[in-house]
Design an enzyme around this catalytic site. Structure first.
Site, PDB file in Angstrom:
ATOM      1  CD  GLU A 158     -11.767   6.435   5.711  1.00  0.00           C
ATOM      2  OE1 GLU A 158     -11.185   5.425   6.106  1.00  0.00           O
ATOM      3  OE2 GLU A 158     -11.312   7.172   4.819  1.00  0.00           O
ATOM      4  NE  ARG A 167       9.527  20.430 -12.571  1.00  0.00           N
ATOM      5  CZ  ARG A 167       9.170  21.164 -13.607  1.00  0.00           C
ATOM      6  NH1 ARG A 167       9.411  20.729 -14.831  1.00  0.00           N
ATOM      7  NH2 ARG A 167       8.572  22.337 -13.437  1.00  0.00           N
ATOM      8  NE  ARG A 188      -2.510   1.092   3.530  1.00  0.00           N
ATOM      9  CZ  ARG A 188      -3.220   0.964   4.656  1.00  0.00           C
ATOM     10  NH1 ARG A 188      -4.502   0.690   4.594  1.00  0.00           N
ATOM     11  NH2 ARG A 188      -2.657   1.107   5.824  1.00  0.00           N
ATOM     12  CE  LYS A 242      -2.095   4.595   6.883  1.00  0.00           C
ATOM     13  NZ  LYS A 242      -3.008   5.361   7.688  1.00  0.00           N
TER      14      LYS A 242
HETATM   15  N1  PXG Z   1      -9.070   5.028   7.417  1.00  0.00           N
HETATM   16  C1  PXG Z   1      -8.160   5.984   7.583  1.00  0.00           C
HETATM   17  C2  PXG Z   1      -8.458   7.365   7.126  1.00  0.00           C
HETATM   18  C3  PXG Z   1      -6.929   5.683   8.181  1.00  0.00           C
HETATM   19  O1  PXG Z   1      -6.019   6.644   8.344  1.00  0.00           O
HETATM   20  C4  PXG Z   1      -7.668   3.387   8.414  1.00  0.00           C
HETATM   21  C5  PXG Z   1      -8.853   3.755   7.806  1.00  0.00           C
HETATM   22  C6  PXG Z   1      -7.456   1.944   8.794  1.00  0.00           C
HETATM   23  O2  PXG Z   1      -6.527   1.342   7.933  1.00  0.00           O
HETATM   24  P1  PXG Z   1      -5.637   0.113   8.406  1.00  0.00           P
HETATM   25  O3  PXG Z   1      -4.873  -0.272   7.197  1.00  0.00           O
HETATM   26  O4  PXG Z   1      -4.766   0.586   9.527  1.00  0.00           O
HETATM   27  O5  PXG Z   1      -6.571  -0.937   8.844  1.00  0.00           O
HETATM   28  C7  PXG Z   1      -6.680   4.357   8.617  1.00  0.00           C
HETATM   29  C8  PXG Z   1      -5.408   3.991   9.284  1.00  0.00           C
HETATM   30  C9  PXG Z   1      -2.650   7.260  13.602  1.00  0.00           C
HETATM   31  C10 PXG Z   1      -2.873   6.074  12.744  1.00  0.00           C
HETATM   32  O6  PXG Z   1      -1.529   7.637  13.814  1.00  0.00           O
HETATM   33  C11 PXG Z   1      -3.597   6.152  11.579  1.00  0.00           C
HETATM   34  C12 PXG Z   1      -3.848   4.999  10.840  1.00  0.00           C
HETATM   35  C13 PXG Z   1      -3.338   3.805  11.237  1.00  0.00           C
HETATM   36  C14 PXG Z   1      -2.582   3.752  12.365  1.00  0.00           C
HETATM   37  C15 PXG Z   1      -2.340   4.898  13.147  1.00  0.00           C
HETATM   38  O7  PXG Z   1      -3.590   7.821  14.136  1.00  0.00           O
HETATM   39  N2  PXG Z   1      -4.647   5.078   9.731  1.00  0.00           N
END
Ligand code: PXG
Length: 310
Positions: free
Chosen positions: A183, A105, A52, A150
């Site tokens: 979400e 760049r 990812r 992300k």
């Molecule tokens: N939606 C969003 C917007 C995220 O940022 C998830 C869903 C869940 O994805 P995963 O692949 O982790 O199941 C995320 C995950 C933090 C932090 O520092 C943020 C994430 C993951 C871990 C820590 O707050 N984002």
């Protein structure tokens, strides 16, 4: 704060792990990140998270300065050097140091940062369920910035979280621009209807690794799953709801917008899924210490003895 952080090609004590003020990750949020967890001496879904990371990099035309295999090896090495068997791993890739002016760049080399922490807590009392409110801020649509990336641009989500804080809630639920559920601010969202799990398709949310793991687990438990758009009405009237993510794991939602979800306690399906997830994450993953001494996938600068700062 005595962790060793990987930055600019070597491991440094956290207090000395710095990047340039001209880094475009800082100046423009130009970069990407990943959050991964280690359980029981193994990194859970390491390759999937790094896939990812590379997909996000491709989408924003960012050249990660290492191969996929090297990034995996650096993550494992970060855990090993910090004595982590259970913990949280944050990868950040920024566009790197440039100049004022957002043209990428100007940045000659992307910066890979890897931070590991022994623990991370997101909510006050996750096991008894959290209170969620719907944010007035809508999740980006794919026409503005794909939610699959992300990226280091989390202001949208941060504003939603501030709003939830202001309303004494634990987490924000975000809708997309059409009013469908997207979400939570850092987690995917599920509801339970008639004994099956329902979660929105990934056009309006991050393709969460936990989300996809739970869909697989549900399959093996014989629990039905559906990926369909739904609205707040479906949430308010759901039998159960939960959020999920690498950091949060599976967290029951007991109220949304002051509507009690189900009985207002942790529902049976949420409990089953959470327990199964707990088992799966502890049973799989890339070993941290197995094969120690095999540095073949590490970048040369990190092989012991090759770099004085190691
Ligand atoms: N939606 C969003 C917007 C995220 O940022 C998830 C869903 C869940 O994805 P995963 O692949 O982790 O199941 C995320 C995950 C933090 C932090 O520092 C943020 C994430 C993951 C871990 C820590 O707050 N984002």
């Amino acid at each position: 704060m005595n962790e060793l952080v990987y930055v600019s090609g070597s491991f440094r004590p956290a207090a000395e792990a710095t990047v340039s003020v001209f880094d475009h990750g800082l100046l423009y949020g130009d970069g990407i990140f990943e959050g991964i967890r280690a359980y029981n001496g193994r990194v859970f879904k390491l390759e999937r998270h790094i896939d990812r990371l590379f997909d996000s990099a491709k989408a924003i035309r960012l050249q990660i300065p290492h191969s996929h295999a090297e990034v995996c090896a650096i993550v494992v090495e970060s855990c090993r050097r910090n004595g982590i068997t259970d913990g949280y791993i944050r990868l950040v890739v920024t566009r790197g140091a440039g100049d004022l002016g957002l043209d990428p760049r100007n940045c000659s080399r992307a910066e890979l940062i890897v931070i590991v922490k022994a623990s991370l807590s997101l909510y006050r009392s996750p096991s008894s369920g959290i209170r969620v409110v719907t944010s007035t801020f809508r999740r980006h649509s794919p026409e503005t910035l794909s939610p699959s990336i992300k990226s280091l641009n989390y202001l949208n989500n941060i504003l939603a979280r501030i709003e939830a804080n202001d309303r004494q809630a634990d987490e924000a639920l975000m809708l997309d621009v059409h009013g469908y559920v997207a979400e939570a601010s850092v987690d995917n969202f599920f509801i339970v209807t008639d004994g099956a799990l329902l979660t929105p398709p990934t056009a309006n949310n991050l393709e969460g690794v936990t989300r996809e793991t739970l869909l697989e687990i549900a399959g093996t438990l014989g629990i039905g799953t559906e990926e369909q758009p739904f609205t707040l009405f479906d949430v308010w009237t759901a039998k159960e709801a939960f959020i999920c993510g690498t950091a949060a794991e599976v967290v029951p939602v007991v109220s949304v917008d002051d509507r009690t979800i189900g009985t207002g306690t942790v529902g049976p399906l949420t409990s089953r899924i959470a327990a199964a997830y707990h088992e799966v994450v502890r049973a799989q993953g890339t070993p941290i210490n197995a094969g120690s001494g095999d540095d073949s996938r590490l970048p040369e600068s990190l092989v012991l003895g090759a770099c004085p700062t190691n």
